[in-house]
Scaffold this motif. Structure first.
Motif, PDB file in Angstrom:
ATOM      1  N   UNK A 170      14.993  23.308  73.081  1.00 46.90           N
ATOM      2  CA  UNK A 170      13.559  23.028  73.039  1.00 46.90           C
ATOM      3  C   UNK A 170      13.385  21.674  72.368  1.00 46.90           C
ATOM      4  N   UNK A 171      12.663  20.798  73.023  1.00 48.59           N
ATOM      5  CA  UNK A 171      12.281  19.523  72.435  1.00 48.59           C
ATOM      6  C   UNK A 171      10.868  19.722  71.886  1.00 48.59           C
ATOM      7  N   UNK A 172      10.736  19.691  70.582  1.00 47.47           N
ATOM      8  CA  UNK A 172       9.481  20.039  69.918  1.00 47.47           C
ATOM      9  C   UNK A 172       8.547  18.830  69.860  1.00 47.47           C
ATOM     10  N   UNK A 173       7.296  19.067  70.263  1.00 54.28           N
ATOM     11  CA  UNK A 173       6.224  18.067  70.144  1.00 54.28           C
ATOM     12  C   UNK A 173       6.588  16.726  70.788  1.00 54.28           C
ATOM     13  N   UNK A 174       7.126  16.762  71.998  1.00 51.79           N
ATOM     14  CA  UNK A 174       7.520  15.519  72.675  1.00 51.79           C
ATOM     15  C   UNK A 174       6.449  14.993  73.618  1.00 51.79           C
ATOM     16  N   UNK A 175       5.446  15.785  73.894  1.00 44.64           N
ATOM     17  CA  UNK A 175       4.349  15.334  74.749  1.00 44.64           C
ATOM     18  C   UNK A 175       3.011  15.566  74.062  1.00 44.64           C
ATOM     19  N   UNK A 176       2.046  14.731  74.412  1.00 43.27           N
ATOM     20  CA  UNK A 176       0.691  14.904  73.883  1.00 43.27           C
ATOM     21  C   UNK A 176      -0.262  14.930  75.066  1.00 43.27           C
ATOM     22  N   UNK A 177      -0.905  16.063  75.260  1.00 41.47           N
ATOM     23  CA  UNK A 177      -1.796  16.225  76.410  1.00 41.47           C
ATOM     24  C   UNK A 177      -2.916  17.197  76.039  1.00 41.47           C
ATOM     25  N   UNK A 178      -4.089  16.933  76.537  1.00 37.61           N
ATOM     26  CA  UNK A 178      -5.271  17.765  76.278  1.00 37.61           C
ATOM     27  C   UNK A 178      -5.491  17.968  74.781  1.00 37.61           C
ATOM     28  N   UNK A 179      -5.236  16.910  74.006  1.00 38.40           N
ATOM     29  CA  UNK A 179      -5.524  16.943  72.576  1.00 38.40           C
ATOM     30  C   UNK A 179      -4.538  17.717  71.725  1.00 38.40           C
ATOM     31  N   UNK A 180      -3.374  18.042  72.268  1.00 33.99           N
ATOM     32  CA  UNK A 180      -2.403  18.774  71.448  1.00 33.99           C
ATOM     33  C   UNK A 180      -0.974  18.326  71.765  1.00 33.99           C
ATOM     34  N   UNK A 181      -0.096  18.537  70.801  1.00 34.62           N
ATOM     35  CA  UNK A 181       1.323  18.259  70.975  1.00 34.62           C
ATOM     36  C   UNK A 181       1.954  19.414  71.724  1.00 34.62           C
ATOM     37  N   UNK A 182       2.861  19.070  72.643  1.00 36.43           N
ATOM     38  CA  UNK A 182       3.445  20.075  73.535  1.00 36.43           C
ATOM     39  C   UNK A 182       4.966  19.942  73.533  1.00 36.43           C
ATOM     40  N   UNK A 183       5.626  21.099  73.513  1.00 36.85           N
ATOM     41  CA  UNK A 183       7.090  21.162  73.576  1.00 36.85           C
ATOM     42  C   UNK A 183       7.569  21.095  75.022  1.00 36.85           C
ATOM     43  N   UNK A 184       8.851  20.880  75.173  1.00 35.57           N
ATOM     44  CA  UNK A 184       9.529  21.001  76.464  1.00 35.57           C
ATOM     45  C   UNK A 184      10.691  21.967  76.280  1.00 35.57           C
ATOM     46  N   UNK A 185      10.779  22.960  77.148  1.00 31.83           N
ATOM     47  CA  UNK A 185      11.879  23.919  77.129  1.00 31.83           C
ATOM     48  C   UNK A 185      12.889  23.492  78.178  1.00 31.83           C
ATOM     49  N   UNK A 186      14.134  23.382  77.773  1.00 34.94           N
ATOM     50  CA  UNK A 186      15.215  23.015  78.686  1.00 34.94           C
ATOM     51  C   UNK A 186      15.988  24.266  79.070  1.00 34.94           C
ATOM     52  N   UNK A 187      16.133  24.472  80.378  1.00 38.70           N
ATOM     53  CA  UNK A 187      16.897  25.609  80.893  1.00 38.70           C
ATOM     54  C   UNK A 187      17.908  25.073  81.904  1.00 38.70           C
TER      55      UNK A 187
END
Length: 178
Positions: A147-164
């Protein structure tokens, strides 16, 4: 629409306006993609040509005459050492979510990418709260690798990316010099 009436087939350039419409919903209203502006049909056609030009499968789900979803296995990264790894993408018409069409599309995508030049399929899932996508990938043999924590910012919030990740072929590609 029932899953039994849905067929999965290779995408065509003429499908791109429908795919652009489907994807625009997610760009504008969700955090499952980090794009901020919906791509045009011409942009989607360029993506289609990139994927298919590298032998990646690009599929659509069709119910009657309507395109209700799509999935493709595109290049994971541009550098040559990554040439045996693809990244999966799957999107459904919002009205068709929860009907098994995503699983049908992803199952066909995995089958289409298996046995050829690809060894690994990676899913880069926007938003660790995207439980439906995570469960879908797990059900098809993907395992969570990070999981890459808080790597994107969209719709006013920080968003993670899950790698599978899912291995596509157990015995192929022992000689990766090609």
């Amino acid at each position: 629409m029932e899953q039994g009436t849905t067929r999965v087939r290779p995408a065509q350039e003429t499908d791109m306006p429908a795919l652009a419409r489907i994807y625009a919903h997610y760009v504008l209203h969700s955090t499952c993609t980090f794009e901020l502006e919906p791509p045009s049909a011409a942009d989607m056609a360029a993506r289609f040509r990139t994927v298919t030009g590298r032998s990646g499968p690009f599929l659509v789900a069709q119910c009657g005459e309507a395109i209700v979803g799509y999935a493709y296995a595109g290049p994971y990264r541009d550098r040559p050492a990554y040439r045996h790894t693809v990244e999966s993408s799957v999107y459904l018409d919002p009205a068709c979510v929860g009907r098994g069409i995503g699983r049908q599309l992803m199952g066909e995508l995995v089958r289409a990418a298996t046995g050829g030049e690809f060894l690994q399929m990676v899913a880069v899932i926007g938003d660790s709260a995207n439980h439906a996508s995570i469960r879908l990938h797990e059900s098809l043999g993907f395992r969570r690798v990070g999981v890459l924590v808080d790597v994107g910012f969209k719709h006013g919030k920080w968003v993670d990316t899950v790698l599978m990740q899912r291995r596509l072929c157990r015995t192929c590609l022992t000689d990766t010099a090609s």
